[in-house]
Write a protein that holds these residues in place. Structure first.
Motif, mmCIF file in Angstrom:
data_model
loop_
_atom_site.group_PDB
_atom_site.id
_atom_site.type_symbol
_atom_site.label_atom_id
_atom_site.label_comp_id
_atom_site.label_asym_id
_atom_site.label_seq_id
_atom_site.Cartn_x
_atom_site.Cartn_y
_atom_site.Cartn_z
ATOM 1 N N GLN A 102 -4.985 3.740 -7.005
ATOM 2 C CA GLN A 102 -6.208 3.801 -6.221
ATOM 3 C C GLN A 102 -7.044 4.999 -6.662
ATOM 4 O O GLN A 102 -6.561 5.861 -7.395
ATOM 5 N N LEU A 158 0.857 -1.187 0.000
ATOM 6 C CA LEU A 158 0.000 0.000 0.000
ATOM 7 C C LEU A 158 0.893 1.237 0.000
ATOM 8 O O LEU A 158 1.447 1.616 1.026
ATOM 9 N N GLY A 160 -7.906 6.674 0.808
ATOM 10 C CA GLY A 160 -7.649 5.830 1.978
ATOM 11 C C GLY A 160 -7.158 4.455 1.581
ATOM 12 O O GLY A 160 -7.296 4.042 0.432
ATOM 13 N N GLY A 202 -0.040 4.269 -1.667
ATOM 14 C CA GLY A 202 -0.783 5.372 -2.274
ATOM 15 C C GLY A 202 -0.916 6.578 -1.359
ATOM 16 O O GLY A 202 -1.444 7.616 -1.764
ATOM 17 N N LYS A 238 6.707 7.296 10.303
ATOM 18 C CA LYS A 238 5.612 8.244 10.067
ATOM 19 C C LYS A 238 6.162 9.675 10.051
ATOM 20 O O LYS A 238 5.693 10.513 9.309
ATOM 21 N N THR A 293 2.177 12.805 4.559
ATOM 22 C CA THR A 293 2.312 14.236 4.898
ATOM 23 C C THR A 293 3.151 14.460 6.143
ATOM 24 O O THR A 293 3.881 15.437 6.233
ATOM 25 N N ARG A 294 3.067 13.520 7.116
ATOM 26 C CA ARG A 294 3.825 13.732 8.347
ATOM 27 C C ARG A 294 5.328 13.677 8.109
ATOM 28 O O ARG A 294 6.091 14.356 8.753
ATOM 29 N N VAL A 338 3.670 0.764 3.496
ATOM 30 C CA VAL A 338 4.982 1.108 2.950
ATOM 31 C C VAL A 338 5.979 1.468 4.050
ATOM 32 O O VAL A 338 7.186 1.338 3.869
HETATM 33 P P1 UTP Z 1 -0.917 6.377 6.814
HETATM 34 O O1 UTP Z 1 -2.156 6.256 7.585
HETATM 35 O O2 UTP Z 1 0.352 6.459 7.573
HETATM 36 O O3 UTP Z 1 -1.064 7.620 5.827
HETATM 37 O O4 UTP Z 1 -0.861 5.172 5.798
HETATM 38 P P2 UTP Z 1 -0.008 8.339 4.879
HETATM 39 O O5 UTP Z 1 -0.810 9.070 3.866
HETATM 40 O O6 UTP Z 1 1.021 7.402 4.329
HETATM 41 O O7 UTP Z 1 0.768 9.344 5.837
HETATM 42 P P3 UTP Z 1 0.299 10.707 6.541
HETATM 43 O O8 UTP Z 1 -0.813 10.345 7.481
HETATM 44 O O9 UTP Z 1 -0.139 11.640 5.441
HETATM 45 O O10 UTP Z 1 1.542 11.173 7.224
HETATM 46 C C1 UTP Z 1 -0.667 3.840 6.153
HETATM 47 C C2 UTP Z 1 -0.414 3.052 4.885
HETATM 48 O O11 UTP Z 1 -1.538 3.148 4.013
HETATM 49 C C3 UTP Z 1 -1.120 3.652 2.745
HETATM 50 C C4 UTP Z 1 0.154 4.423 3.014
HETATM 51 O O12 UTP Z 1 0.920 4.552 1.828
HETATM 52 C C5 UTP Z 1 0.784 3.556 4.076
HETATM 53 O O13 UTP Z 1 1.403 2.429 3.511
HETATM 54 N N1 UTP Z 1 -2.184 4.505 2.187
HETATM 55 C C6 UTP Z 1 -2.750 5.472 2.943
HETATM 56 C C7 UTP Z 1 -2.576 4.296 0.891
HETATM 57 O O14 UTP Z 1 -2.035 3.416 0.182
HETATM 58 N N2 UTP Z 1 -3.566 5.078 0.390
HETATM 59 C C8 UTP Z 1 -4.171 6.051 1.120
HETATM 60 O O15 UTP Z 1 -5.079 6.725 0.592
HETATM 61 C C9 UTP Z 1 -3.748 6.243 2.428
#
Ligand code: UTP
Length: 408
Positions: free
Chosen positions: A178, A96, A204, A98, A386, A102-103, A234
């Motif tokens: 996605q 995953l 998501g 996608g 993160k 942002t953090r 990831v």
């Molecule tokens: P996170 O919840 O950590 O979100 O994703 P994020 O977007 O990577 O990071 P922030 O919150 O903006 O800092 C957990 C996992 O879900 C994947 C992310 O790539 C990570 O592997 N993910 C999240 C997706 O593949 N698609 C999404 O729309 C959201």
């Protein structure tokens, strides 16, 4: 979609402002905006009006995990079952990737982040390295499906190519995108990213299976005879992917899904824990954990809600196909959303300024009849990235990698 139809769709959801600059746009840009209006599901915006109803949970009861001592007792048996499933080509892996990360604050996809110290070591590289260990051990390539989004697809695919797929056989790597969802301000009005573009963000990590279906990747899964998919995030650089023991245990217990879990570091640790909700497997988030639940004990006197999920699940494809017929709940999350202000300036906010709409992979667990929470040693398998510094960061992950003998 023509202009009239677009006006109608926007009016239905109170989003007429999206066409404010329409008359100024070139013909190409007009078309692009109309296409975007056509493709986006704007009904999600109506959720802003009843946010509090979305979070309702059912009755929470404990779900026992398979713990380390039990796993040790059956290790050989489970490993043999898992290895056989891999050799038979029944196991695929889904990365995953996608998310926007942002953090972490990098403009590139998170997997391109270099966590090396004396030499480059990219997050993607680490993950491929971990998967390759299983490939070498079993003598079998495992199909890897990488989910990206509109925002990071091109960079991600180019990066894999430029790095020769980190030694993985490219014919076993498939990328798919996605879906996107609109991003809105606190009043539920879609932000504009530009005069011809609404602000959107990936919808998501729960949308992965539907996106696989829509993009035709599911056909490939059937063609290759893959029956189980190990889905993983990831950002955990210590992640064991397609772990034969985990696969074997899930298969042996005849569970529809397996979930890797770690023992909580403290009762109030901020992780979602496995439980039953109205008798079905589920995850209760740390902010939903009441004092009663936090202090509840199992028969052995240990905390009853003690195992946190690490976003590493093994799903049976047939079960996924079943739940794909119904829709997942949507979550509204507060995030920083870049947008164009009234003067036409592009603003990258420092603080959250609105809502994104996401479905979550953890909600898929609740749709399954049963789930095996499978304990892993936190220090050996859980190093999420993160943030840049502090908790769950590049710094903490580097420390854990070093502890595990990885030369950075
Ligand atoms: P996170 O919840 O950590 O979100 O994703 P994020 O977007 O990577 O990071 P922030 O919150 O903006 O800092 C957990 C996992 O879900 C994947 C992310 O790539 C990570 O592997 N993910 C999240 C997706 O593949 N698609 C999404 O729309 C959201």
């Amino acid at each position: 979609m023509n202009l009239e139809q677009a006006r109608e769709k926007l009016a239905k959801y109170g989003q007429e402002h999206v066409l404010s600059y329409y008359d100024e746009l070139s013909e190409d840009k007009k078309k692009a905006l109309l296409d975007q209006i056509d493709s986006l599901d704007l009904s999600v915006l109506t959720l802003c009006d009843h946010r509090e109803q979305l979070a309702k949970k059912g009755e929470i009861t404990p779900l026992a995990a398979m713990q380390l001592d039990e796993i040790e007792k059956h290790r050989e048996e489970y490993e043999a079952i898992g290895t056989a499933a891999i050799k038979d080509g029944k196991i695929g892996a889904v990365l995953l990737a996608g998310g926007m990360g942002t953090r972490l604050g990098s403009d590139d996809p998170k997997g391109m982040y270099d966590i090396g110290i004396t030499k480059p070591m990219y997050i993607f590289e680490r993950l491929i390295h971990n998967l390759t260990e299983v490939v070498e051990k079993t003598g079998t390539y495992i199909s890897l499906f990488v989910m990206t989004s509109d925002k990071n697809h091109d960079k991600t695919t180019a990066f894999f190519k430029a790095n020769d797929y980190f030694g993985y056989d490219p014919s076993y790597v498939t990328f798919f995108k996605q879906e996107m969802a609109p991003a809105a301000d606190y009043n539920g009005k879609i932000y504009m990213e530009d005069k011809d573009k609404m602000s959107t963000s990936p919808n998501g990590n729960g949308g992965w299976f539907l996106s696989m279906e829509r993009s035709g990747v599911l056909d490939l899964i059937h063609k290759r005879g893959i029956e189980w998919l190990n889905v993983f995030a990831v950002d955990n650089v210590l992640q064991r992917i397609a772990d034969p023991v985990f696969i074997g245990a899930t298969l042996a217990k005849k569970c529809a899904v397996g979930s890797k879990v770690v023992k909580k570091a403290a009762p109030d640790e901020k992780v979602g824990v496995m439980c039953l909700e109205d008798g079905k497997p589920s995850i209760v988030e740390y902010y939903e954990l009441t004092d009663d639940l936090m202090n509840a004990k199992d028969q052995k006197g240990d905390p009853a809600y003690n195992f946190g999920v690490i976003l590493n699940y093994l799903f049976q494809v047939s079960g996924l196909e079943e739940i794909a017929k119904t829709s997942l709940p949507l979550h509204i999350v507060e995030k920083k959303i870049p947008y164009m202000d009234e003067q036409g300036n592009y603003i990258k906010p420092e603080e959250p300024n609105g809502y994104k709409f996401e479905s979550l992979v953890l909600d898929m667990i609740h749709m399954m009849d049963n789930c095996l929470p499978f304990e892993v040693v936190r220090e050996k398998e859980f190093a999420p990235i993160k943030n840049r510094t502090g908790k769950d960061s590049v710094e903490s992950a580097r420390e854990l990698l070093k502890q595990n003998g990885v030369c950075l």
